[in-house]
Scaffold this active site. Structure first.
Site, PDB file in Angstrom:
ATOM      1  N   GLY A  71     -83.700  55.325 -91.413  1.00  0.00           N
ATOM      2  CA  GLY A  71     -84.004  54.121 -91.666  1.00  0.00           C
ATOM      3  C   GLY A  71     -83.788  53.074 -90.695  1.00  0.00           C
ATOM      4  O   GLY A  71     -83.965  53.587 -89.576  1.00  0.00           O
ATOM      5  N   LEU A  95     -86.031  51.170 -89.711  1.00  0.00           N
ATOM      6  CA  LEU A  95     -87.268  51.662 -88.992  1.00  0.00           C
ATOM      7  C   LEU A  95     -87.811  50.373 -88.086  1.00  0.00           C
ATOM      8  O   LEU A  95     -87.962  49.133 -88.386  1.00  0.00           O
ATOM      9  CB  LEU A  95     -88.507  52.119 -89.816  1.00  0.00           C
ATOM     10  N   HIS A 113     -90.086  54.012 -84.413  1.00  0.00           N
ATOM     11  CA  HIS A 113     -90.541  55.040 -85.523  1.00  0.00           C
ATOM     12  C   HIS A 113     -91.983  54.989 -85.981  1.00  0.00           C
ATOM     13  O   HIS A 113     -92.572  56.164 -85.920  1.00  0.00           O
ATOM     14  CB  HIS A 113     -89.640  54.750 -86.648  1.00  0.00           C
ATOM     15  N   GLN A 143     -88.048  60.470 -77.372  1.00  0.00           N
ATOM     16  CA  GLN A 143     -87.285  60.770 -75.990  1.00  0.00           C
ATOM     17  C   GLN A 143     -86.045  59.937 -75.548  1.00  0.00           C
ATOM     18  O   GLN A 143     -85.111  60.046 -74.982  1.00  0.00           O
ATOM     19  CB  GLN A 143     -88.248  60.420 -75.100  1.00  0.00           C
ATOM     20  N   LYS A 144     -86.037  58.642 -76.439  1.00  0.00           N
ATOM     21  CA  LYS A 144     -84.907  57.587 -76.461  1.00  0.00           C
ATOM     22  C   LYS A 144     -83.513  58.572 -76.621  1.00  0.00           C
ATOM     23  O   LYS A 144     -82.789  58.113 -76.012  1.00  0.00           O
ATOM     24  CB  LYS A 144     -85.179  56.531 -77.469  1.00  0.00           C
ATOM     25  N   ASP A 145     -83.425  59.591 -77.609  1.00  0.00           N
ATOM     26  CA  ASP A 145     -82.394  60.100 -77.825  1.00  0.00           C
ATOM     27  C   ASP A 145     -82.630  61.694 -77.282  1.00  0.00           C
ATOM     28  O   ASP A 145     -82.936  62.617 -77.811  1.00  0.00           O
ATOM     29  CB  ASP A 145     -82.249  60.413 -79.405  1.00  0.00           C
TER      30      ASP A 145
HETATM   31  O1  PAF Z   1     -82.272  60.375 -84.764  1.00  0.00           O
HETATM   32  C1  PAF Z   1     -82.055  60.276 -86.016  1.00  0.00           C
HETATM   33  O2  PAF Z   1     -82.332  59.066 -86.403  1.00  0.00           O
HETATM   34  C2  PAF Z   1     -81.178  60.848 -86.585  1.00  0.00           C
HETATM   35  O3  PAF Z   1     -80.148  61.723 -85.602  1.00  0.00           O
HETATM   36  C3  PAF Z   1     -81.813  62.111 -87.542  1.00  0.00           C
HETATM   37  C4  PAF Z   1     -82.719  63.106 -86.328  1.00  0.00           C
HETATM   38  C5  PAF Z   1     -82.629  61.506 -88.455  1.00  0.00           C
HETATM   39  C6  PAF Z   1     -80.891  63.099 -87.936  1.00  0.00           C
HETATM   40  O4  PAF Z   1     -80.027  62.378 -88.713  1.00  0.00           O
END
Ligand code: PAF
Length: 309
Positions: free
Chosen positions: A56, A58, A62, A174-176
């Protein structure tokens, strides 16, 4: 007692909740809350089906995931679930922004078909799961060193959501970068049969990587936070000169901003997350994490070390 936020969520439920076997056709995504509602909606979706998993709050990052999902698949399911398993004790679960109304509006604009927004007892009906996915050694470095158990919690919920949604494709930012790598490894190592697609980091015009956590930045913090993307850009410019030059260039930028408390700056192999040696040439990941005010921020840049200009 019903909180205002819960009441607003209930309003949306009234407007868009799934009728079993129905998929919203009025442009608004269909909001489903339970496993049965999800299964009924999923059964109606034309394939291939893509999933975008979120917690969420967002933003345009996203939206970019959903837009790429739309190009890749006939149907797009977005999950909104603030996963308690991936937050450590005393970590920022309580202060994580909760914005379901705005999230649903954004998802309507970008064309998601179904939004699965379960409560914790739907995802974890027996409470905290006794059996979890282990992220192994890769989950103990960089972000994993700062947040023990975090990636086990992430992978456990990603695996569960993959089983519940049954997507053909899953999109991650890619941010994470470490999360993306670990999800790819889990899908391969556990034969989950889902294509994992990465989507480039979305940035504000001044370079700040979009993150739900940016909502916590004061105007001053936001200025300070720009040092992360500036350090990465300096590292990228130095990439042709080699690994030491990349590290030095990025560090030189970071030290000039004492209000950013750097947790790590690392130049690593993108597949193993091991530090690349001094004479390394090839693809690498420059990753940084820092606290700005009370907010912990991360960013990264994939680059090619030692490549000619
Ligand atoms: O990146 C995120 O928002 C979270 O780590 C995810 C992949 C939705 C898992 O809870």
């Amino acid at each position: 007692m019903t909180t205002p936020a819960a009441a607003r969520a209930t309003d949306h439920t009234a407007q868009h909740t799934a009728q079993p076997g129905a998929v919203s056709r009025d442009g608004a995504p269909l909001l489903v809350r339970t496993r049965a509602e999800l299964a009924a909606a999923r059964a109606e979706l034309p394939g291939p089906v893509a999933v975008v998993m979120t917690m969420g709050a967002l933003h345009a990052g996203h939206a970019a995931l959903v837009e790429v999902a739309r190009e890749r698949a006939a149907s797009v399911v977005v999950t909104i679930f603030l996963n308690p398993l991936q937050f450590g004790a005393g970590a920022d679960l309580a202060r994580y922004p909760r914005t379901l109304d705005a999230d649903l509006a954004l998802l309507g604009d970008v064309g998601a078909d179904v939004v699965f927004a379960p409560s914790p007892d739907v995802v974890y009906p027996d409470g905290d799961p006794a059996v979890r996915v282990s992220s192994g050694e890769l989950g103990t470095v960089l972000e994993g060193a700062a947040r023990p158990g975090h990636f086990d919690g992430v992978l456990t919920v990603v695996a569960k959501l993959m089983h519940l949604v049954r997507p053909d494709v899953a999109l991650f930012g890619q941010k994470d970068a470490q999360q993306l790598l670990l999800v790819r490894r889990m899908v391969r190592d556990l034969d989950l049969g889902v294509e994992v697609v990465s989507v480039p980091t979305v940035r504000d015009p001044d370079g700040l990587a979009l993150s739900s956590r940016n909502a916590h930045l004061s105007p001053l913090d936001r200025e300070v936070a720009l040092v992360l993307s500036r350090a990465l850009a300096a590292g990228e410019r130095a990439a042709p000169e080699g690994a030491s030059a990349v590290r030095r260039a990025a560090r030189d930028v970071l030290v000039r901003e004492p209000l950013a408390r750097v947790d790590y700056l690392a130049l690593v192999d993108p597949d193993t997350l091991a530090d690349v040696p001094e004479h390394f040439r090839g693809p690498a990941l420059l990753a940084v994490a820092a606290r700005v005010g009370p907010t912990r921020l991360i960013d990264n840049a994939p680059l090619v070390v030692g490549a000619s200009r």
